[in-house]
Motif scaffolding. Structure first.
Motif, PDB file in Angstrom:
ATOM      1  N   VAL A 137       0.765  -1.246  -0.111  1.00 15.29           N
ATOM      2  CA  VAL A 137       0.011  -0.013  -0.045  1.00 15.29           C
ATOM      3  C   VAL A 137       1.023   1.280  -0.015  1.00 15.29           C
ATOM      4  O   VAL A 137       1.904   1.443   0.776  1.00 15.29           O
ATOM      5  CB  VAL A 137      -0.862   0.126   1.281  1.00 15.29           C
ATOM      6  N   PHE A 138       0.312   2.252  -0.831  1.00 10.39           N
ATOM      7  CA  PHE A 138       0.945   3.257  -0.860  1.00 10.39           C
ATOM      8  C   PHE A 138       0.548   4.592  -0.433  1.00 10.39           C
ATOM      9  O   PHE A 138      -0.807   5.000  -1.130  1.00 10.39           O
ATOM     10  CB  PHE A 138       1.720   3.698  -2.415  1.00 10.39           C
ATOM     11  N   THR A 139       1.375   5.492   0.563  1.00 12.48           N
ATOM     12  CA  THR A 139       0.284   6.496   1.152  1.00 12.48           C
ATOM     13  C   THR A 139       1.064   7.598   0.987  1.00 12.48           C
ATOM     14  O   THR A 139       2.095   7.922   0.556  1.00 12.48           O
ATOM     15  CB  THR A 139       0.196   6.289   2.564  1.00 12.48           C
ATOM     16  N   GLU A 140       0.128   8.874   1.220  1.00 11.91           N
ATOM     17  CA  GLU A 140       0.725  10.282   1.181  1.00 11.91           C
ATOM     18  C   GLU A 140       1.518  10.665   2.207  1.00 11.91           C
ATOM     19  O   GLU A 140       2.323  11.516   2.361  1.00 11.91           O
ATOM     20  CB  GLU A 140      -0.573  11.133   0.990  1.00 11.91           C
ATOM     21  N   ARG A 141       1.398   9.880   3.366  1.00 11.66           N
ATOM     22  CA  ARG A 141       2.065  10.332   4.745  1.00 11.66           C
ATOM     23  C   ARG A 141       3.496   9.812   4.894  1.00 11.66           C
ATOM     24  O   ARG A 141       3.948   9.036   4.018  1.00 11.66           O
ATOM     25  CB  ARG A 141       1.154   9.724   5.686  1.00 11.66           C
ATOM     26  N   MET A 142       4.069  10.254   6.051  1.00 17.26           N
ATOM     27  CA  MET A 142       5.157   9.360   6.644  1.00 17.26           C
ATOM     28  C   MET A 142       4.744   8.250   7.515  1.00 17.26           C
ATOM     29  O   MET A 142       3.714   8.151   7.844  1.00 17.26           O
ATOM     30  CB  MET A 142       5.932  10.487   7.243  1.00 17.26           C
ATOM     31  N   ALA A 152       0.287  13.131  11.072  1.00 18.70           N
ATOM     32  CA  ALA A 152       0.879  13.146   9.765  1.00 18.70           C
ATOM     33  C   ALA A 152       1.414  11.731   9.119  1.00 18.70           C
ATOM     34  O   ALA A 152       2.070  11.721   8.349  1.00 18.70           O
ATOM     35  CB  ALA A 152       2.138  14.119   9.802  1.00 18.70           C
ATOM     36  N   ALA A 153       1.046  10.736  10.054  1.00 24.46           N
ATOM     37  CA  ALA A 153       1.539   9.419   9.881  1.00 24.46           C
ATOM     38  C   ALA A 153       0.656   8.530   9.394  1.00 24.46           C
ATOM     39  O   ALA A 153      -0.581   8.807   8.757  1.00 24.46           O
ATOM     40  CB  ALA A 153       2.372   8.887  11.065  1.00 24.46           C
ATOM     41  N   THR A 154       0.971   7.226   8.968  1.00 28.74           N
ATOM     42  CA  THR A 154       0.076   6.215   8.293  1.00 28.74           C
ATOM     43  C   THR A 154      -1.189   6.398   8.919  1.00 28.74           C
ATOM     44  O   THR A 154      -1.493   6.115   9.862  1.00 28.74           O
ATOM     45  CB  THR A 154       0.592   4.864   8.461  1.00 28.74           C
ATOM     46  N   VAL A 166       2.666  -4.491   3.192  1.00 28.70           N
ATOM     47  CA  VAL A 166       3.783  -3.779   3.262  1.00 28.70           C
ATOM     48  C   VAL A 166       3.406  -2.054   3.024  1.00 28.70           C
ATOM     49  O   VAL A 166       2.702  -1.757   2.024  1.00 28.70           O
ATOM     50  CB  VAL A 166       4.848  -4.184   2.122  1.00 28.70           C
ATOM     51  N   VAL A 167       4.144  -1.153   3.797  1.00 26.04           N
ATOM     52  CA  VAL A 167       3.506   0.142   3.580  1.00 26.04           C
ATOM     53  C   VAL A 167       4.821   1.163   3.077  1.00 26.04           C
ATOM     54  O   VAL A 167       5.870   1.130   3.733  1.00 26.04           O
ATOM     55  CB  VAL A 167       3.148   0.719   5.125  1.00 26.04           C
ATOM     56  N   TYR A 168       4.471   1.808   2.199  1.00 24.79           N
ATOM     57  CA  TYR A 168       5.248   2.695   1.489  1.00 24.79           C
ATOM     58  C   TYR A 168       4.962   3.957   1.552  1.00 24.79           C
ATOM     59  O   TYR A 168       3.801   4.642   1.022  1.00 24.79           O
ATOM     60  CB  TYR A 168       5.433   2.194  -0.113  1.00 24.79           C
ATOM     61  N   PRO A 169       5.822   5.019   2.147  1.00 28.74           N
ATOM     62  CA  PRO A 169       5.364   6.551   2.576  1.00 28.74           C
ATOM     63  C   PRO A 169       5.762   7.319   1.222  1.00 28.74           C
ATOM     64  O   PRO A 169       6.726   6.934   0.529  1.00 28.74           O
ATOM     65  CB  PRO A 169       6.103   6.756   3.570  1.00 28.74           C
ATOM     66  N   GLN A 173      10.878   9.834   6.639  1.00 24.82           N
ATOM     67  CA  GLN A 173      11.415  10.844   8.144  1.00 24.82           C
ATOM     68  C   GLN A 173      12.294  10.005   8.697  1.00 24.82           C
ATOM     69  O   GLN A 173      12.239   8.639   9.049  1.00 24.82           O
ATOM     70  CB  GLN A 173      10.344  10.957   8.749  1.00 24.82           C
ATOM     71  N   ASP A 174      13.725  10.467   8.864  1.00 22.60           N
ATOM     72  CA  ASP A 174      14.622  10.107   9.710  1.00 22.60           C
ATOM     73  C   ASP A 174      14.950   8.341   9.096  1.00 22.60           C
ATOM     74  O   ASP A 174      15.228   7.692   9.934  1.00 22.60           O
ATOM     75  CB  ASP A 174      14.263   9.895  11.227  1.00 22.60           C
ATOM     76  N   GLY A 175      15.009   8.412   7.931  1.00 26.59           N
ATOM     77  CA  GLY A 175      15.450   7.225   7.395  1.00 26.59           C
ATOM     78  C   GLY A 175      14.488   6.035   7.073  1.00 26.59           C
ATOM     79  O   GLY A 175      14.592   5.089   6.614  1.00 26.59           O
ATOM     80  N   HIS A 176      13.159   6.115   7.787  1.00 21.71           N
ATOM     81  CA  HIS A 176      12.172   5.268   7.601  1.00 21.71           C
ATOM     82  C   HIS A 176      11.375   5.378   6.507  1.00 21.71           C
ATOM     83  O   HIS A 176      10.500   6.340   5.959  1.00 21.71           O
ATOM     84  CB  HIS A 176      11.049   5.620   8.774  1.00 21.71           C
ATOM     85  N   ASN A 177      11.623   4.275   5.556  1.00 24.05           N
ATOM     86  CA  ASN A 177      11.297   4.368   4.011  1.00 24.05           C
ATOM     87  C   ASN A 177      10.364   3.155   3.672  1.00 24.05           C
ATOM     88  O   ASN A 177       9.791   2.802   2.521  1.00 24.05           O
ATOM     89  CB  ASN A 177      12.337   4.569   3.070  1.00 24.05           C
ATOM     90  N   ILE A 178      10.184   2.525   4.640  1.00 23.01           N
ATOM     91  CA  ILE A 178       9.409   1.018   4.415  1.00 23.01           C
ATOM     92  C   ILE A 178       8.747   0.448   5.698  1.00 23.01           C
ATOM     93  O   ILE A 178       9.569   0.718   6.667  1.00 23.01           O
ATOM     94  CB  ILE A 178      10.028   0.158   3.635  1.00 23.01           C
TER      95      ILE A 178
END
Length: 216
Positions: A137-142, A152-154, A166-169, A173-178
């Motif tokens: 799933v692909f979201t607009e958020r972090m 502002a998150a998932t 699996v969540v893709y932002p 933020q701070d290296g969190h990309n998956i």
């Protein structure tokens, strides 16, 4: 299915999602200033682009694909997802106070090769959707993190998906990309244990850290 993250000039991430068998792809969250990077990524893989999927309001003219799929407010209880003259309504997900909620309403919008693309409505006004393709799933958020305020998150509609999703932002933020839905629920629990309530903003609040969630 192959997912390719393209980090744009402003740090915003777009995703090419391609079907390995058919060599077809969709582009999620494109920005005009990163058009060259998208074109190069398509060329490297030899993919044909079917559609561009946006997270909300956007110019109707596509950048590279034959069609652009956009989300518009409808009636407060649903969002209209449309491509050209064709549109469909996606019922809005109503967040429940539970970490084991019913699945959110999902509407089949298109296909990319053998893979189905579903729209999930997150917020009515301004209109915001996320896109589910298979178990991603692909979201607009972090993603959730110590420095990311939960609003502002998932979104809740994503947290209602199966735990292994699996969540893709849109923004890392701070290296969190998956991440996964299961991990995002854990982070929400941490915030709630500190008294977080969506209606009470507190941007200075933090939670204890955890290992980074980073993709390859």
């Amino acid at each position: 299915m192959e997912v390719v993250a393209i980090v744009g000039k402003t740090g915003t991430r777009a995703y090419l999602v391609g079907c390995v068998q058919s060599r077809q792809a969709v582009l999620i969250g494109p920005l005009a200033e990163d058009r060259k990077a998208y074109r190069e990524a398509l060329k490297r893989r030899g993919w044909g682009l079917l559609a561009e999927l946006t997270f909300g309001r956007a110019p109707s003219a596509p950048l590279l694909a034959p069609v652009r799929v956009i989300a518009r407010p409808h009636d407060g209880a649903s969002i209209e997802v449309s491509a050209g003259d064709r549109g469909t309504r996606v019922p809005l997900y109503v967040t429940e106070a539970t970490l084991a909620p019913d699945p959110p309403p999902q509407v089949l919008v298109t296909r990319v090769g053998h893979h189905k693309v579903h729209a999930i409505a997150c917020v009515a006004d301004p209109a915001e959707v996320c896109w589910r393709i298979d178990n991603s799933v692909f979201t607009e958020r972090m993603l959730f993190s110590p420095g990311t305020w939960p609003a502002a998150a998932t979104p809740g509609a994503v947290l209602a998906l199966p735990p292994t999703t699996v969540v893709y932002p849109r923004r890392a933020q701070d290296g969190h990309n998956i991440s996964t839905v299961s991990m995002e629920r854990v982070w929400l629990e941490r915030w709630q244990s500190r008294g977080y309530r969506p209606e009470i903003p507190d941007p200075t609040a933090t939670v204890r850290s955890a290992p980074d969630r980073r993709g390859p």
